[in-house]
Design a protein around this motif. Structure first.
Motif, PDB file in Angstrom:
ATOM      1  N   PHE A 288       0.823  -0.793   0.228  1.00 24.52           N
ATOM      2  CA  PHE A 288       0.043  -0.255   0.007  1.00 24.52           C
ATOM      3  C   PHE A 288       1.266   1.265  -0.304  1.00 24.52           C
ATOM      4  CE2 PHE A 288      -2.442  -3.483   2.244  1.00 24.52           C
ATOM      5  CZ  PHE A 288      -3.509  -3.364   1.550  1.00 24.52           C
ATOM      6  N   SER A 289       1.996   1.122   0.610  1.00 23.59           N
ATOM      7  CA  SER A 289       2.947   2.741   0.348  1.00 23.59           C
ATOM      8  C   SER A 289       3.020   2.662  -1.383  1.00 23.59           C
ATOM      9  CB  SER A 289       3.725   2.424   1.822  1.00 23.59           C
ATOM     10  OG  SER A 289       5.095   3.627   1.254  1.00 23.59           O
ATOM     11  N   PRO A 290       2.770   4.442  -1.357  1.00 20.37           N
ATOM     12  CA  PRO A 290       3.177   4.851  -2.782  1.00 20.37           C
ATOM     13  C   PRO A 290       4.755   4.315  -3.215  1.00 20.37           C
ATOM     14  CG  PRO A 290       2.797   6.957  -1.033  1.00 20.37           C
ATOM     15  CD  PRO A 290       2.769   5.152  -0.179  1.00 20.37           C
ATOM     16  N   GLU A 291       5.667   4.885  -1.485  1.00 18.53           N
ATOM     17  CA  GLU A 291       7.407   4.146  -1.696  1.00 18.53           C
ATOM     18  C   GLU A 291       7.479   2.677  -2.015  1.00 18.53           C
ATOM     19  OE1 GLU A 291       9.234   6.700  -2.263  1.00 18.53           O
ATOM     20  OE2 GLU A 291       7.824   8.155  -2.067  1.00 18.53           O
ATOM     21  N   THR A 292       6.300   2.171  -1.782  1.00 15.31           N
ATOM     22  CA  THR A 292       7.196   0.416  -1.780  1.00 15.31           C
ATOM     23  C   THR A 292       7.997   0.347  -3.284  1.00 15.31           C
ATOM     24  OG1 THR A 292       6.784  -1.908  -2.072  1.00 15.31           O
ATOM     25  CG2 THR A 292       5.423  -0.195  -3.921  1.00 15.31           C
ATOM     26  N   PRO A 293       9.050  -0.324  -2.721  1.00 15.24           N
ATOM     27  CA  PRO A 293      10.469  -1.072  -3.726  1.00 15.24           C
ATOM     28  C   PRO A 293       9.863  -1.770  -5.576  1.00 15.24           C
ATOM     29  CG  PRO A 293      10.735  -0.693  -1.311  1.00 15.24           C
ATOM     30  CD  PRO A 293       9.962  -1.098  -1.572  1.00 15.24           C
ATOM     31  N   LEU A 295       6.817  -0.630  -6.643  1.00 11.75           N
ATOM     32  CA  LEU A 295       6.703  -0.171  -7.518  1.00 11.75           C
ATOM     33  C   LEU A 295       7.983   0.626  -8.043  1.00 11.75           C
ATOM     34  CD1 LEU A 295       4.160   2.131  -5.704  1.00 11.75           C
ATOM     35  CD2 LEU A 295       3.269   0.315  -7.782  1.00 11.75           C
ATOM     36  N   LYS A 296       8.765   0.927  -7.229  1.00 14.13           N
ATOM     37  CA  LYS A 296       9.827   1.714  -8.404  1.00 14.13           C
ATOM     38  C   LYS A 296      10.510   0.449  -9.398  1.00 14.13           C
ATOM     39  CE  LYS A 296      11.579   4.001  -4.453  1.00 14.13           C
ATOM     40  NZ  LYS A 296      10.461   4.288  -3.516  1.00 14.13           N
ATOM     41  N   VAL A 297      11.090  -1.036  -8.597  1.00 13.79           N
ATOM     42  CA  VAL A 297      11.538  -1.790 -10.250  1.00 13.79           C
ATOM     43  C   VAL A 297      10.185  -1.953 -11.460  1.00 13.79           C
ATOM     44  CG1 VAL A 297      11.284  -4.379 -10.824  1.00 13.79           C
ATOM     45  CG2 VAL A 297      11.887  -3.590  -8.782  1.00 13.79           C
ATOM     46  N   LEU A 298       8.535  -1.409 -11.278  1.00 16.81           N
ATOM     47  CA  LEU A 298       7.879  -1.512 -12.129  1.00 16.81           C
ATOM     48  C   LEU A 298       7.961  -0.075 -13.167  1.00 16.81           C
ATOM     49  CD1 LEU A 298       5.372  -2.854 -13.559  1.00 16.81           C
ATOM     50  CD2 LEU A 298       4.158  -1.941 -11.802  1.00 16.81           C
ATOM     51  N   ASP A 299       7.975   1.034 -12.152  1.00 18.01           N
ATOM     52  CA  ASP A 299       8.497   1.702 -13.035  1.00 18.01           C
ATOM     53  C   ASP A 299       9.994   2.008 -13.820  1.00 18.01           C
ATOM     54  OD1 ASP A 299       8.404   5.010 -13.171  1.00 18.01           O
ATOM     55  OD2 ASP A 299      10.188   4.249 -12.581  1.00 18.01           O
ATOM     56  N   GLY A 300      10.752   1.119 -13.292  1.00 17.75           N
ATOM     57  CA  GLY A 300      12.123   0.989 -14.126  1.00 17.75           C
ATOM     58  C   GLY A 300      11.490  -0.250 -15.565  1.00 17.75           C
ATOM     59  N   TRP A 301      10.954  -1.549 -15.291  1.00 20.46           N
ATOM     60  CA  TRP A 301      10.578  -1.498 -16.163  1.00 20.46           C
ATOM     61  C   TRP A 301       9.923  -0.632 -17.415  1.00 20.46           C
ATOM     62  CZ3 TRP A 301      11.366  -6.552 -18.819  1.00 20.46           C
ATOM     63  CH2 TRP A 301      11.893  -7.002 -17.723  1.00 20.46           C
ATOM     64  N   GLN A 302       9.216   0.212 -16.731  1.00 22.84           N
ATOM     65  CA  GLN A 302       8.408   1.351 -17.980  1.00 22.84           C
ATOM     66  C   GLN A 302       9.155   2.373 -18.208  1.00 22.84           C
ATOM     67  OE1 GLN A 302       4.799   1.554 -15.394  1.00 22.84           O
ATOM     68  NE2 GLN A 302       3.649   0.146 -15.977  1.00 22.84           N
ATOM     69  N   GLY A 303      10.109   2.470 -18.178  1.00 26.25           N
ATOM     70  CA  GLY A 303      11.500   3.325 -18.212  1.00 26.25           C
ATOM     71  C   GLY A 303      11.086   4.869 -17.739  1.00 26.25           C
ATOM     72  N   GLY A 304      10.557   4.920 -16.475  1.00 23.82           N
ATOM     73  CA  GLY A 304      10.108   5.829 -15.694  1.00 23.82           C
ATOM     74  C   GLY A 304      11.385   6.701 -15.027  1.00 23.82           C
ATOM     75  N   THR A 305      10.827   7.430 -13.811  1.00 21.27           N
ATOM     76  CA  THR A 305      11.606   7.849 -12.911  1.00 21.27           C
ATOM     77  C   THR A 305      12.682   7.237 -13.152  1.00 21.27           C
ATOM     78  OG1 THR A 305      10.286   9.191 -12.379  1.00 21.27           O
ATOM     79  CG2 THR A 305      12.213   8.860 -11.177  1.00 21.27           C
ATOM     80  N   PHE A 306      12.972   5.967 -12.351  1.00 22.92           N
ATOM     81  CA  PHE A 306      13.609   4.535 -11.897  1.00 22.92           C
ATOM     82  C   PHE A 306      14.018   3.788 -12.733  1.00 22.92           C
ATOM     83  CE2 PHE A 306      10.395   5.816  -8.322  1.00 22.92           C
ATOM     84  CZ  PHE A 306      11.147   5.585  -7.614  1.00 22.92           C
ATOM     85  N   ALA A 307      14.177   4.680 -13.970  1.00 21.34           N
ATOM     86  CA  ALA A 307      15.187   4.140 -14.803  1.00 21.34           C
ATOM     87  C   ALA A 307      16.225   4.332 -15.171  1.00 21.34           C
ATOM     88  CB  ALA A 307      14.165   3.839 -16.684  1.00 21.34           C
ATOM     89  N   HIS A 308      16.413   5.440 -14.480  1.00 22.06           N
ATOM     90  CA  HIS A 308      17.995   6.322 -15.051  1.00 22.06           C
ATOM     91  C   HIS A 308      18.189   6.535 -13.237  1.00 22.06           C
ATOM     92  CE1 HIS A 308      15.512   7.289 -18.662  1.00 22.06           C
ATOM     93  NE2 HIS A 308      16.469   7.630 -19.303  1.00 22.06           N
ATOM     94  N   LYS A 309      19.722   7.568 -13.640  1.00 25.78           N
ATOM     95  CA  LYS A 309      20.099   6.990 -12.412  1.00 25.78           C
ATOM     96  C   LYS A 309      20.276   9.304 -12.138  1.00 25.78           C
ATOM     97  CE  LYS A 309      24.676   7.322 -10.166  1.00 25.78           C
ATOM     98  NZ  LYS A 309      26.237   7.473  -9.773  1.00 25.78           N
ATOM     99  N   ASP A 310      19.017   9.363 -10.947  1.00 27.83           N
ATOM    100  CA  ASP A 310      18.829   9.915 -11.232  1.00 27.83           C
ATOM    101  C   ASP A 310      18.610  10.162  -9.547  1.00 27.83           C
ATOM    102  OD1 ASP A 310      18.079  11.322 -13.061  1.00 27.83           O
ATOM    103  OD2 ASP A 310      16.465  10.471 -13.421  1.00 27.83           O
ATOM    104  N   GLU A 311      17.781  11.014  -8.614  1.00 25.30           N
ATOM    105  CA  GLU A 311      18.002  11.396  -7.194  1.00 25.30           C
ATOM    106  C   GLU A 311      17.995   9.945  -6.500  1.00 25.30           C
ATOM    107  OE1 GLU A 311      15.678  14.147  -3.872  1.00 25.30           O
ATOM    108  OE2 GLU A 311      15.403  14.089  -5.602  1.00 25.30           O
ATOM    109  N   TRP A 312      17.467   9.380  -6.911  1.00 24.41           N
ATOM    110  CA  TRP A 312      17.023   8.502  -6.049  1.00 24.41           C
ATOM    111  C   TRP A 312      17.899   7.513  -5.776  1.00 24.41           C
ATOM    112  CZ3 TRP A 312      16.749   2.817  -6.137  1.00 24.41           C
ATOM    113  CH2 TRP A 312      16.044   2.131  -4.712  1.00 24.41           C
ATOM    114  N   TRP A 313      18.534   7.194  -7.036  1.00 27.84           N
ATOM    115  CA  TRP A 313      19.665   6.190  -7.858  1.00 27.84           C
ATOM    116  C   TRP A 313      21.102   6.715  -6.951  1.00 27.84           C
ATOM    117  CZ3 TRP A 313      19.504   0.813  -7.718  1.00 27.84           C
ATOM    118  CH2 TRP A 313      18.128   0.338  -8.637  1.00 27.84           C
TER     119      TRP A 313
END
Length: 675
Positions: A288-293, A295-313
């Protein structure tokens, strides 16, 4: 609390069954079988060193709670030396070794108990099975080899994992801050001498490294022994030159979150209130958390924010924090595999720490004349992630390395680990080793080969371009798919029967891509260090993807994978601070920037100049063997273009140019090998 012998008896009835494994008959091209060669003494540890004999039993305290300053209570298991005659706790004082784990402290307990049955029944295991047992105990965070030699061992669950309440934020600064509170708590345990070490294998090693990077001056943390720890999580794990490598995170993140729902149930009888809170927190964090890892994995598969070495990475790049290890005098020994998930990381972490200790630019190459700081050392061998010190190429008792390191830095024993002939210890795939210091290696020289019509040569060859159609796939039976990016799990199992994984033993046909082959080498030669493929391509689409393999071709035509690299054309901006060049400006170790701001457009028909990083190797090429460069466009599922780019690439191709105006070249580091 119970002694290890008592706990082992409780588990005996659960662990005496075995699952039979049936292997299909091998073909005529069967992989090698039999015992792995053993590395000669004096590599990675003092010449003639033998660990002191174990003199203590092992006792357990389960369900220990570690209070943090914000009110969170972490769950831990403590193991301590006991008097073998009475089973009572030995008085000490002893150093404490902390394993700061995401895999569950109860996982370590169950594994330690199960494997101790062999000792209880006085079963002398074959060497290959001893190796598998050792790696299993190291990876799950509990080592009888330490406790029985006078160490207290604390295995603590990272916040939001195992049986510790909270929400998991993988490899975060919070892990480091919490880890320091765990270290301070461990230093005050009854029987402690106040000196603390940290041991970690893979993710727990990353948690330990973050702990050291956020430590205070005067910290009780005096030494670390870290197996297979990343240097830059994005570059090492997910983004290989912009290409997508999702296997590890796609498997590990759900596994950790799933097991973090299971482990609190094991602790319910021990710490009911905290276990229930942990279960609730973990379910909420995963689902249920919007910060769940997840979702980050799914976002990476979709080419979203976590697909690049931005702030989180970027916050998970260990480079910026390494200076704390030097400033706070935390002696650190790295053990890494030459075909590890984090293949670059061992030499990167080592060279950066040596540079920082000597006052040199952190990200530059070490000078050939560098004098090593004995506080920072690296042992690297021909291993995948779950094979350190095991077959099929080179056996070595890495427990002995751990004991020697901690005995010196935590007990003050003068055993010579700070006076070895070199601080960089390398082992090739034939079990030959050397102790050296500089990286890049002092004896290595860069050599540049021009790509011609199917050739690697010393002279430019003007020839028409080679066309390469896009494909997502190479032959899936290859070392990267079956060993490297799947953590060596297959080979770890095959080590039980002393068989080499056939997908890693040689390069299997059919293979895709373009090949460029050099002349036979006249004498044994080491491929020793990083390399770069400088290539000009003209794609038919607005994107291009390169997957590169460097291979060893024997006189009979058989080939073996040495190393590789990958590059996405839209992520081609070099990070000049981390890119290494020869005196004439030739790039021999390329490093590209991978943030979303670094994306550069590609237009169909445009000639694109790419510097593809070839991951560092330490590999022996025998006389008469040849180097072969193979270039393809994907190696699903371990490395491929980001999914959002695949539709545009499908049906496309690129021309690889090698003419006077566009001299595509391979630059690698080579050194003479001992006969």
């Amino acid at each position: 609390m119970r002694s290890g012998r008592t706990v082992a008896r409780l588990a005996l009835t659960l662990c005496l069954t075995a699952v039979p494994i049936h292997l299909a008959p091998h073909s005529a091209a069967a992989p090698p079988t039999g015992p792995a060669p053993t590395v000669s003494g004096g590599i990675g540890m003092p010449e003639g060193y033998t660990p002191p004999a174990p003199v203590f039993g092992v006792g357990y305290e389960l369900g220990r709670l570690i209070p943090l300053s914000d009110g969170t209570q972490l769950t831990a298991a403590v193991r301590y030396p006991t008097d073998p005659a009475t089973g009572l706790r030995a008085p000490g004082p002893f150093p404490v070794v902390v394993n700061w784990t995401t895999y569950g402290s109860m996982n370590g307990v169950l594994t330690a108990v199960a494997t101790s049955i062999f000792d209880l029944l006085h079963i002398d295991l074959p060497d290959n099975v001893k190796d598998v047992r050792r790696v299993l105990n190291q990876a799950t965070g509990m080592q009888d080899s330490l406790v029985s030699r006078g160490y207290i061992e604390v295995t603590a669950d990272v916040r939001g994992t195992g049986s510790s309440p909270g929400e998991w934020d993988p490899a975060s600064r919070q892990d480091g801050l919490d880890g320091n509170e765990v270290v301070e708590w461990a230093a005050r345990l009854p029987g402690s001498n106040g000196r603390v070490g940290m041991f970690g294998y893979s993710f727990p090693a990353a948690s330990a490294l973050f702990t050291a990077e956020t430590s205070r001056p005067g910290t009780p943390l005096r030494a670390m022994l870290l197996h297979d720890v990343p240097a830059d999580l994005f570059a090492d794990v997910l983004g290989h030159g912009g290409m997508f490598s999702p296997i590890l995170l796609t498997v590990v993140v759900p596994l950790v979150q799933y097991m973090s729902v299971v482990w609190p149930l094991y602790n319910l009888p021990l710490t009911p209130q905290v276990a229930v809170q942990a279960l609730v927190d973990h379910l909420r964090g995963a689902l249920f958390s919007p910060e769940t890892p997840l979702l980050k994995v799914l976002d990476g598969w979709q080419g979203g924010t976590f697909a690049h070495k931005d702030e989180w990475w970027a916050a998970r790049d260990f480079g910026p924090g390494l200076k704390a290890l030097v400033d706070n005098d935390i002696a650190t020994y790295f053990v890494n595999g030459g075909w590890d998930l984090y293949q670059d990381a061992g030499v990167h972490n080592y060279a950066q720490l040596q540079n920082l200790a000597a006052g040199r630019p952190q990200y530059g190459p070490m000078p050939a004349t560098a004098i090593g700081d004995p506080r920072f050392q690296l042992l690297q061998g021909p291993w995948s992630h779950l094979e350190n010190g095991a077959g099929p190429y080179a056996r070595m008792d890495t427990d002995a390395v751990t004991i020697a390191w901690f005995d010196h830095w935590l007990k003050g024993i003068d055993n010579g680990v700070d006076a070895m002939p070199g601080t960089l210890h390398m082992i090739d795939q034939t079990a030959r080793g050397t102790n050296t210091t500089a990286y890049p290696f002092a004896g290595a020289r860069t050599r540049t080969y021009d790509l011609g019509p199917g050739t690697l040569s010393d002279t430019p060859a003007a020839a028409p371009p080679d066309r390469l159609p896009y494909t997502l796939f190479d032959n899936p039976c290859n070392r990267e798919n079956f060993e490297q990016w799947t953590a060596g799990f297959v080979q770890a199992l095959l080590n039980l029967v002393q068989v080499e994984d056939p997908c890693a033993a040689d390069v299997r046909a059919p293979q895709s891509g373009l090949t460029y082959t050099g002349d036979p080498v006249a004498a044994p030669t080491l491929v020793a260090g990083p390399g770069t493929l400088h290539v000009f391509v003209s794609p038919s689409a607005d994107q291009a993807a390169l997957q590169v393999f460097l291979e060893d071709v024997a006189p009979d035509g058989g080939a073996v994978h040495i190393t590789g690299g990958a590059q996405l054309a839209t992520l081609r901006t070099l990070d000049e601070e981390k890119t290494w060049r020869t005196a004439d400006g030739t790039v021999y170790s390329a490093e590209v920037r991978q943030s979303s701001a670094d994306v550069l457009p590609v237009t169909a028909g445009q000639i694109v100049d790419l510097a593809v990083r070839i991951r560092p190797a330490y590999y022996r090429l025998e006389a008469g063997h040849r180097l072969r460069l193979r270039i393809t466009t994907g190696n699903f599922p371990s490395s491929f273009a980001p999914p959002k780019d695949v539709p545009a690439l499908w049906g496309s191709s690129f021309d690889l140019l090698h003419d006077a105006a566009h001299p595509s070249r391979l630059t690698i580091s080579l050194a003479p090998a001992t006969p």
